[in-house]
Design a protein around this motif. Structure first.
Motif, mmCIF file in Angstrom:
data_model
loop_
_atom_site.group_PDB
_atom_site.id
_atom_site.type_symbol
_atom_site.label_atom_id
_atom_site.label_comp_id
_atom_site.label_asym_id
_atom_site.label_seq_id
_atom_site.Cartn_x
_atom_site.Cartn_y
_atom_site.Cartn_z
ATOM 1 N N GLU A 171 0.975 -1.053 -0.064
ATOM 2 C CA GLU A 171 0.208 0.195 -0.180
ATOM 3 C C GLU A 171 0.973 1.390 0.009
ATOM 4 O O GLU A 171 0.964 1.386 0.525
ATOM 5 C CB GLU A 171 -0.712 -0.065 0.923
ATOM 6 N N ARG A 172 0.836 2.072 -0.589
ATOM 7 C CA ARG A 172 1.223 3.679 -1.235
ATOM 8 C C ARG A 172 0.824 4.732 -0.136
ATOM 9 O O ARG A 172 -0.309 4.825 -0.190
ATOM 10 C CB ARG A 172 1.585 3.492 -1.981
ATOM 11 N N PHE A 173 1.119 5.042 0.660
ATOM 12 C CA PHE A 173 1.196 5.795 1.419
ATOM 13 C C PHE A 173 1.817 7.904 1.429
ATOM 14 O O PHE A 173 2.646 7.334 0.227
ATOM 15 C CB PHE A 173 0.829 6.121 3.245
ATOM 16 N N ILE A 174 0.481 8.709 1.030
ATOM 17 C CA ILE A 174 1.637 9.602 0.674
ATOM 18 C C ILE A 174 1.831 10.432 1.784
ATOM 19 O O ILE A 174 0.667 10.945 2.349
ATOM 20 C CB ILE A 174 0.644 10.718 -0.658
ATOM 21 N N VAL A 175 2.836 11.527 2.224
ATOM 22 C CA VAL A 175 3.221 11.928 3.661
ATOM 23 C C VAL A 175 3.783 13.346 3.197
ATOM 24 O O VAL A 175 4.282 13.795 2.439
ATOM 25 C CB VAL A 175 4.320 11.606 4.051
ATOM 26 N N ALA A 176 2.226 14.476 3.214
ATOM 27 C CA ALA A 176 2.933 16.055 3.711
ATOM 28 C C ALA A 176 3.781 16.458 4.513
ATOM 29 O O ALA A 176 3.752 15.685 5.747
ATOM 30 C CB ALA A 176 1.726 16.432 3.857
ATOM 31 N N GLN A 177 4.415 16.906 3.225
ATOM 32 C CA GLN A 177 5.691 17.837 4.424
ATOM 33 C C GLN A 177 5.893 19.315 4.246
ATOM 34 O O GLN A 177 5.523 19.914 2.818
ATOM 35 C CB GLN A 177 7.214 16.878 4.384
ATOM 36 N N GLU A 178 6.717 20.085 4.592
ATOM 37 C CA GLU A 178 7.180 21.194 4.597
ATOM 38 C C GLU A 178 7.640 21.671 3.325
ATOM 39 O O GLU A 178 8.155 20.510 2.677
ATOM 40 C CB GLU A 178 7.690 22.335 5.440
ATOM 41 N N GLY A 179 7.237 22.027 2.691
ATOM 42 C CA GLY A 179 7.232 21.992 1.208
ATOM 43 C C GLY A 179 8.856 23.107 0.680
ATOM 44 O O GLY A 179 9.308 23.513 1.800
ATOM 45 N N GLN A 180 9.173 22.808 -0.518
ATOM 46 C CA GLN A 180 10.906 23.569 -0.065
ATOM 47 C C GLN A 180 11.054 25.615 -0.006
ATOM 48 O O GLN A 180 10.120 26.111 -0.656
ATOM 49 C CB GLN A 180 11.232 23.832 -1.755
ATOM 50 N N GLY A 181 11.336 25.999 0.193
ATOM 51 C CA GLY A 181 11.730 27.251 -0.098
ATOM 52 C C GLY A 181 10.343 27.786 1.309
ATOM 53 O O GLY A 181 10.362 27.706 2.548
ATOM 54 N N THR A 182 9.890 29.143 1.058
ATOM 55 C CA THR A 182 9.186 29.857 1.939
ATOM 56 C C THR A 182 7.606 29.004 2.713
ATOM 57 O O THR A 182 7.590 29.988 3.367
ATOM 58 C CB THR A 182 9.007 31.012 1.795
ATOM 59 N N SER A 183 7.734 28.641 1.026
ATOM 60 C CA SER A 183 5.722 28.563 1.081
ATOM 61 C C SER A 183 5.498 27.105 0.406
ATOM 62 O O SER A 183 5.982 26.828 -0.712
ATOM 63 C CB SER A 183 5.107 29.752 0.856
ATOM 64 N N GLY A 184 4.284 26.687 0.936
ATOM 65 C CA GLY A 184 3.547 25.472 0.041
ATOM 66 C C GLY A 184 4.127 24.669 1.193
ATOM 67 O O GLY A 184 4.319 24.357 1.484
ATOM 68 N N VAL A 185 4.075 22.853 0.640
ATOM 69 C CA VAL A 185 3.140 21.765 0.926
ATOM 70 C C VAL A 185 3.990 21.073 0.277
ATOM 71 O O VAL A 185 4.425 21.069 -0.993
ATOM 72 C CB VAL A 185 1.923 21.708 0.777
ATOM 73 N N GLY A 186 5.211 20.066 0.295
ATOM 74 C CA GLY A 186 5.959 18.707 -0.571
ATOM 75 C C GLY A 186 5.640 17.301 -0.163
ATOM 76 O O GLY A 186 4.003 17.628 0.896
ATOM 77 N N ALA A 187 5.894 16.157 -0.732
ATOM 78 C CA ALA A 187 4.534 15.075 -0.433
ATOM 79 C C ALA A 187 5.373 14.247 -0.891
ATOM 80 O O ALA A 187 6.886 14.345 -1.806
ATOM 81 C CB ALA A 187 4.008 15.335 -1.587
ATOM 82 N N SER A 188 6.148 12.676 0.430
ATOM 83 C CA SER A 188 7.115 11.946 0.020
ATOM 84 C C SER A 188 6.249 11.143 -0.220
ATOM 85 O O SER A 188 4.536 10.938 0.334
ATOM 86 C CB SER A 188 8.162 11.578 0.554
ATOM 87 N N ALA A 189 6.002 9.388 -0.340
ATOM 88 C CA ALA A 189 5.438 8.295 -0.417
ATOM 89 C C ALA A 189 6.355 7.620 0.859
ATOM 90 O O ALA A 189 7.196 7.381 0.844
ATOM 91 C CB ALA A 189 6.327 7.753 -2.048
ATOM 92 N N ALA A 190 5.198 7.133 0.817
ATOM 93 C CA ALA A 190 6.148 5.777 2.383
ATOM 94 C C ALA A 190 5.258 4.283 1.909
ATOM 95 O O ALA A 190 3.604 4.723 1.323
ATOM 96 C CB ALA A 190 5.054 6.510 3.412
ATOM 97 N N PHE A 191 5.653 3.406 2.089
ATOM 98 C CA PHE A 191 5.125 1.738 1.909
ATOM 99 C C PHE A 191 4.560 1.453 3.505
ATOM 100 O O PHE A 191 5.370 1.469 4.068
ATOM 101 C CB PHE A 191 5.963 1.272 0.964
ATOM 102 N N GLY A 192 3.178 0.772 3.034
ATOM 103 C CA GLY A 192 3.039 -0.478 3.936
ATOM 104 C C GLY A 192 3.746 -1.611 3.628
ATOM 105 O O GLY A 192 4.811 -1.843 3.041
#
Length: 128
Positions: free
Chosen positions: A42-63
């Motif tokens: 199963e694939r999960f998306i982990v939200a994280q602080e984005g690059q620079g000064t604003s926004g959001v980033g995402a990375s994948a994690a697996f079950g």
């Protein structure tokens, strides 16, 4: 105003990745594997602080790759004991995540639309 568009745009990207992961999980929920190999993870998306000064980033994690062993002695991939490996994916949980990801995407799209409208109104004021 451009910060609002940029931040919401990154939120839309993160929610799109989440929707893609959910679609992948749903499509592979019944993928059967032999017991000598890993189950679909199963694939999960982990939200994280984005690059620079604003926004959001995402990375994948697996079950868990162990999945669930199911007794199906007539399945072509069954081992000598009659077991096959299924992914450990809860369809109800995936559907709940699907609704949350859709709503998050829609909310970010609405912010982009409202910021665009405000930006256009500011340009009209500057022309007048």
């Amino acid at each position: 105003m451009t910060d609002a568009i940029s931040i919401s745009g990154s939120g839309m990207t993160m929610h799109r990745k989440w929707l893609d992961a959910i679609a992948d999980n749903l499509a592979n929920a019944n993928t059967v594997k032999a017991t000598n190999g890993p189950a679909f993870q199963e694939r999960f998306i982990v939200a994280q602080e984005g690059q620079g000064t604003s926004g959001v980033g995402a990375s994948a994690a697996f079950g868990d790759a162990a999945g669930t062993l199911v007794y199906e002695p007539t399945h072509p991939l069954a081992d000598e004991a009659g077991y096959v490996r299924y992914p450990d994916i809860d369809m109800a949980e995936q559907m709940a995540h699907l609704i949350m990801a859709q709503r998050g995407y829609q909310a970010n799209a609405a912010v982009v639309d409202r910021a665009k409208t405000a930006y256009e109104a500011a340009l009209q004021i500057g022309r007048g």
